[in-house]
Design a protein around this motif. Structure first.
Motif, PDB file in Angstrom:
ATOM      1  N   MET A   1     -80.324  14.906  32.105  1.00 48.06           N
ATOM      2  CA  MET A   1     -79.548  16.073  32.476  1.00 48.06           C
ATOM      3  C   MET A   1     -78.180  15.630  32.979  1.00 48.06           C
ATOM      4  SD  MET A   1     -81.969  18.801  34.283  1.00 48.06           S
ATOM      5  CE  MET A   1     -81.297  20.178  33.425  1.00 48.06           C
ATOM      6  N   LYS A   2     -77.236  16.468  32.757  1.00 46.57           N
ATOM      7  CA  LYS A   2     -75.871  16.177  33.176  1.00 46.57           C
ATOM      8  C   LYS A   2     -75.608  16.793  34.550  1.00 46.57           C
ATOM      9  CE  LYS A   2     -71.161  16.674  31.525  1.00 46.57           C
ATOM     10  NZ  LYS A   2     -70.322  17.208  30.469  1.00 46.57           N
ATOM     11  N   ARG A   3     -75.002  16.019  35.409  1.00 50.39           N
ATOM     12  CA  ARG A   3     -74.624  16.524  36.730  1.00 50.39           C
ATOM     13  C   ARG A   3     -73.348  17.353  36.580  1.00 50.39           C
ATOM     14  NH1 ARG A   3     -77.379  13.615  40.782  1.00 50.39           N
ATOM     15  NH2 ARG A   3     -75.901  14.289  42.369  1.00 50.39           N
ATOM     16  N   ARG A   4     -73.378  18.567  37.135  1.00 51.21           N
ATOM     17  CA  ARG A   4     -72.219  19.454  37.109  1.00 51.21           C
ATOM     18  C   ARG A   4     -71.906  19.901  38.527  1.00 51.21           C
ATOM     19  NH1 ARG A   4     -75.116  20.998  32.647  1.00 51.21           N
ATOM     20  NH2 ARG A   4     -73.979  20.943  30.703  1.00 51.21           N
ATOM     21  N   SER A   5     -70.679  20.246  38.749  1.00 51.24           N
ATOM     22  CA  SER A   5     -70.274  20.763  40.050  1.00 51.24           C
ATOM     23  C   SER A   5     -70.875  22.156  40.235  1.00 51.24           C
ATOM     24  CB  SER A   5     -68.761  20.840  40.127  1.00 51.24           C
ATOM     25  OG  SER A   5     -68.375  21.562  41.272  1.00 51.24           O
ATOM     26  N   PRO A   6     -71.517  22.431  41.372  1.00 46.44           N
ATOM     27  CA  PRO A   6     -72.014  23.793  41.614  1.00 46.44           C
ATOM     28  C   PRO A   6     -70.894  24.832  41.694  1.00 46.44           C
ATOM     29  CG  PRO A   6     -73.086  22.243  43.086  1.00 46.44           C
ATOM     30  CD  PRO A   6     -71.982  21.494  42.396  1.00 46.44           C
ATOM     31  N   ALA A   7     -69.664  24.373  41.914  1.00 42.76           N
ATOM     32  CA  ALA A   7     -68.542  25.316  41.963  1.00 42.76           C
ATOM     33  C   ALA A   7     -68.245  25.903  40.584  1.00 42.76           C
ATOM     34  CB  ALA A   7     -67.304  24.623  42.508  1.00 42.76           C
ATOM     35  N   ALA A   8     -68.596  25.183  39.524  1.00 44.58           N
ATOM     36  CA  ALA A   8     -68.311  25.683  38.175  1.00 44.58           C
ATOM     37  C   ALA A   8     -69.048  26.989  37.881  1.00 44.58           C
ATOM     38  CB  ALA A   8     -68.632  24.621  37.135  1.00 44.58           C
ATOM     39  N   PRO A   9     -70.400  27.056  38.020  1.00 47.90           N
ATOM     40  CA  PRO A   9     -71.052  28.351  37.761  1.00 47.90           C
ATOM     41  C   PRO A   9     -70.761  29.396  38.829  1.00 47.90           C
ATOM     42  CG  PRO A   9     -72.678  26.729  38.424  1.00 47.90           C
ATOM     43  CD  PRO A   9     -71.374  26.001  38.265  1.00 47.90           C
ATOM     44  N   LEU A  10     -70.209  28.959  39.966  1.00 50.13           N
ATOM     45  CA  LEU A  10     -69.861  29.911  41.016  1.00 50.13           C
ATOM     46  C   LEU A  10     -68.519  30.583  40.751  1.00 50.13           C
ATOM     47  CD1 LEU A  10     -70.464  31.135  43.831  1.00 50.13           C
ATOM     48  CD2 LEU A  10     -69.276  29.169  44.798  1.00 50.13           C
ATOM     49  N   LEU A  11     -67.523  29.807  40.331  1.00 55.64           N
ATOM     50  CA  LEU A  11     -66.157  30.334  40.218  1.00 55.64           C
ATOM     51  C   LEU A  11     -65.702  30.649  38.795  1.00 55.64           C
ATOM     52  CD1 LEU A  11     -64.501  27.925  42.799  1.00 55.64           C
ATOM     53  CD2 LEU A  11     -65.280  30.272  43.166  1.00 55.64           C
ATOM     54  N   LEU A  12     -66.094  29.834  37.831  1.00 49.38           N
ATOM     55  CA  LEU A  12     -65.591  30.020  36.466  1.00 49.38           C
ATOM     56  C   LEU A  12     -65.984  31.345  35.806  1.00 49.38           C
ATOM     57  CD1 LEU A  12     -65.691  26.426  34.964  1.00 49.38           C
ATOM     58  CD2 LEU A  12     -63.720  27.760  35.699  1.00 49.38           C
ATOM     59  N   PRO A  13     -67.145  31.954  36.102  1.00 48.20           N
ATOM     60  CA  PRO A  13     -67.408  33.264  35.496  1.00 48.20           C
ATOM     61  C   PRO A  13     -66.372  34.324  35.871  1.00 48.20           C
ATOM     62  CG  PRO A  13     -69.448  32.334  36.276  1.00 48.20           C
ATOM     63  CD  PRO A  13     -68.346  31.435  36.770  1.00 48.20           C
ATOM     64  N   PHE A  14     -65.786  34.209  37.048  1.00 49.22           N
ATOM     65  CA  PHE A  14     -64.759  35.187  37.440  1.00 49.22           C
ATOM     66  C   PHE A  14     -63.471  34.967  36.655  1.00 49.22           C
ATOM     67  CE2 PHE A  14     -67.474  34.866  41.243  1.00 49.22           C
ATOM     68  CZ  PHE A  14     -67.902  36.175  41.287  1.00 49.22           C
ATOM     69  N   VAL A  15     -63.149  33.713  36.390  1.00 44.43           N
ATOM     70  CA  VAL A  15     -61.920  33.387  35.664  1.00 44.43           C
ATOM     71  C   VAL A  15     -62.059  33.720  34.177  1.00 44.43           C
ATOM     72  CG1 VAL A  15     -60.349  31.490  35.057  1.00 44.43           C
ATOM     73  CG2 VAL A  15     -61.357  31.587  37.335  1.00 44.43           C
ATOM     74  N   THR A  16     -63.257  33.502  33.625  1.00 40.10           N
ATOM     75  CA  THR A  16     -63.475  33.690  32.188  1.00 40.10           C
ATOM     76  C   THR A  16     -64.126  35.032  31.856  1.00 40.10           C
ATOM     77  OG1 THR A  16     -65.635  32.615  32.287  1.00 40.10           O
ATOM     78  CG2 THR A  16     -63.722  31.210  31.836  1.00 40.10           C
ATOM     79  N   PHE A  17     -64.148  35.941  32.826  1.00 42.52           N
ATOM     80  CA  PHE A  17     -64.733  37.276  32.630  1.00 42.52           C
ATOM     81  C   PHE A  17     -66.199  37.210  32.198  1.00 42.52           C
ATOM     82  CE2 PHE A  17     -60.162  37.697  31.846  1.00 42.52           C
ATOM     83  CZ  PHE A  17     -59.840  38.567  32.882  1.00 42.52           C
ATOM     84  N   GLY A  18     -66.941  36.280  32.764  1.00 46.51           N
ATOM     85  CA  GLY A  18     -68.376  36.175  32.527  1.00 46.51           C
ATOM     86  C   GLY A  18     -68.799  35.287  31.381  1.00 46.51           C
ATOM     87  N   ILE A  19     -67.861  34.813  30.583  1.00 49.12           N
ATOM     88  CA  ILE A  19     -68.219  34.001  29.426  1.00 49.12           C
ATOM     89  C   ILE A  19     -68.798  32.652  29.857  1.00 49.12           C
ATOM     90  CG2 ILE A  19     -67.309  32.797  27.401  1.00 49.12           C
ATOM     91  CD1 ILE A  19     -65.373  35.176  27.098  1.00 49.12           C
ATOM     92  N   TYR A  20     -68.245  32.050  30.922  1.00 47.99           N
ATOM     93  CA  TYR A  20     -68.766  30.753  31.346  1.00 47.99           C
ATOM     94  C   TYR A  20     -70.212  30.855  31.818  1.00 47.99           C
ATOM     95  CZ  TYR A  20     -69.459  26.210  33.333  1.00 47.99           C
ATOM     96  OH  TYR A  20     -69.971  24.965  33.588  1.00 47.99           O
ATOM     97  N   ALA A  21     -70.630  31.997  32.336  1.00 49.24           N
ATOM     98  CA  ALA A  21     -72.030  32.157  32.741  1.00 49.24           C
ATOM     99  C   ALA A  21     -72.945  31.968  31.537  1.00 49.24           C
ATOM    100  CB  ALA A  21     -72.246  33.527  33.375  1.00 49.24           C
ATOM    101  N   LEU A  22     -72.564  32.527  30.399  1.00 47.41           N
ATOM    102  CA  LEU A  22     -73.363  32.349  29.183  1.00 47.41           C
ATOM    103  C   LEU A  22     -73.333  30.896  28.711  1.00 47.41           C
ATOM    104  CD1 LEU A  22     -72.291  35.563  27.247  1.00 47.41           C
ATOM    105  CD2 LEU A  22     -74.421  35.171  28.485  1.00 47.41           C
ATOM    106  N   VAL A  23     -72.171  30.266  28.801  1.00 55.44           N
ATOM    107  CA  VAL A  23     -72.051  28.858  28.422  1.00 55.44           C
ATOM    108  C   VAL A  23     -72.918  27.998  29.329  1.00 55.44           C
ATOM    109  CG1 VAL A  23     -70.441  26.906  28.304  1.00 55.44           C
ATOM    110  CG2 VAL A  23     -69.762  29.141  27.419  1.00 55.44           C
ATOM    111  N   TRP A  24     -72.896  28.269  30.635  1.00 57.75           N
ATOM    112  CA  TRP A  24     -73.698  27.504  31.585  1.00 57.75           C
ATOM    113  C   TRP A  24     -75.179  27.673  31.286  1.00 57.75           C
ATOM    114  CZ3 TRP A  24     -77.258  28.957  35.403  1.00 57.75           C
ATOM    115  CH2 TRP A  24     -77.653  27.935  36.251  1.00 57.75           C
ATOM    116  N   PHE A  25     -75.625  28.913  31.028  1.00 52.73           N
ATOM    117  CA  PHE A  25     -77.028  29.142  30.671  1.00 52.73           C
ATOM    118  C   PHE A  25     -77.401  28.357  29.419  1.00 52.73           C
ATOM    119  CE2 PHE A  25     -77.173  33.276  33.134  1.00 52.73           C
ATOM    120  CZ  PHE A  25     -78.165  32.859  34.002  1.00 52.73           C
ATOM    121  N   ALA A  26     -76.552  28.374  28.401  1.00 55.79           N
ATOM    122  CA  ALA A  26     -76.853  27.677  27.149  1.00 55.79           C
ATOM    123  C   ALA A  26     -76.935  26.165  27.358  1.00 55.79           C
ATOM    124  CB  ALA A  26     -75.799  28.012  26.096  1.00 55.79           C
ATOM    125  N   LYS A  27     -75.977  25.602  28.075  1.00 57.21           N
ATOM    126  CA  LYS A  27     -75.979  24.151  28.288  1.00 57.21           C
ATOM    127  C   LYS A  27     -77.180  23.706  29.112  1.00 57.21           C
ATOM    128  CE  LYS A  27     -71.088  23.173  27.831  1.00 57.21           C
ATOM    129  NZ  LYS A  27     -69.921  22.560  28.456  1.00 57.21           N
TER     130      LYS A  27
END
Length: 113
Positions: A1-27
């Motif tokens: 598994m890849k280590r990711r910053s917990p800030a990414a799924p916390l903040l990036l969905p707001f910047v990307t209008f929810g698209i990063y949440a789907l990307v995070w789920f897929a990855k």
């Protein structure tokens, strides 16, 4: 598994209008499927109204098998808290990944988002 910053799924969905949440789920789904005995189905199911609850439960089962985090806890965190719950789940996924072994004189590994 890849280590990711917990800030990414916390903040990036707001910047990307929810698209990063789907990307995070897929990855994370793909990485969980590599190590967990149960299989999480395709991420496309998360966008369907009723089936998304079932998919989220299957994802929570995979999180439990990978990290030992409670499946009900992961499910309710992701369902009710959204990005905050995803950050907590990502932190538990990061804690389940063994730390890299560093040799003397080698540079620190970068944590990617």
């Amino acid at each position: 598994m890849k280590r990711r910053s917990p800030a990414a799924p916390l903040l990036l969905p707001f910047v990307t209008f929810g698209i990063y949440a789907l990307v995070w789920f897929a990855k994370t789904k793909n990485e969980i499927n590599l190590v967990a005995p149960s299989r999480i189905p395709t991420t496309w199911l998360v966008i369907l109204p009723i089936i998304s609850y079932w998919w989220l439960w299957k994802f929570a089962v995979g999180v439990q098998e990978t990290t030992g985090f409670s499946r009900a806890g992961a499910f309710w965190l992701l369902l009710l808290l959204g990005p905050i719950g995803a950050a907590i789940v990502q932190d538990s996924l990061n804690n389940s990944v063994p730390a890299p072994i560093l040799r003397a004189g080698s540079p620190q590994p970068a944590v990617s988002i």
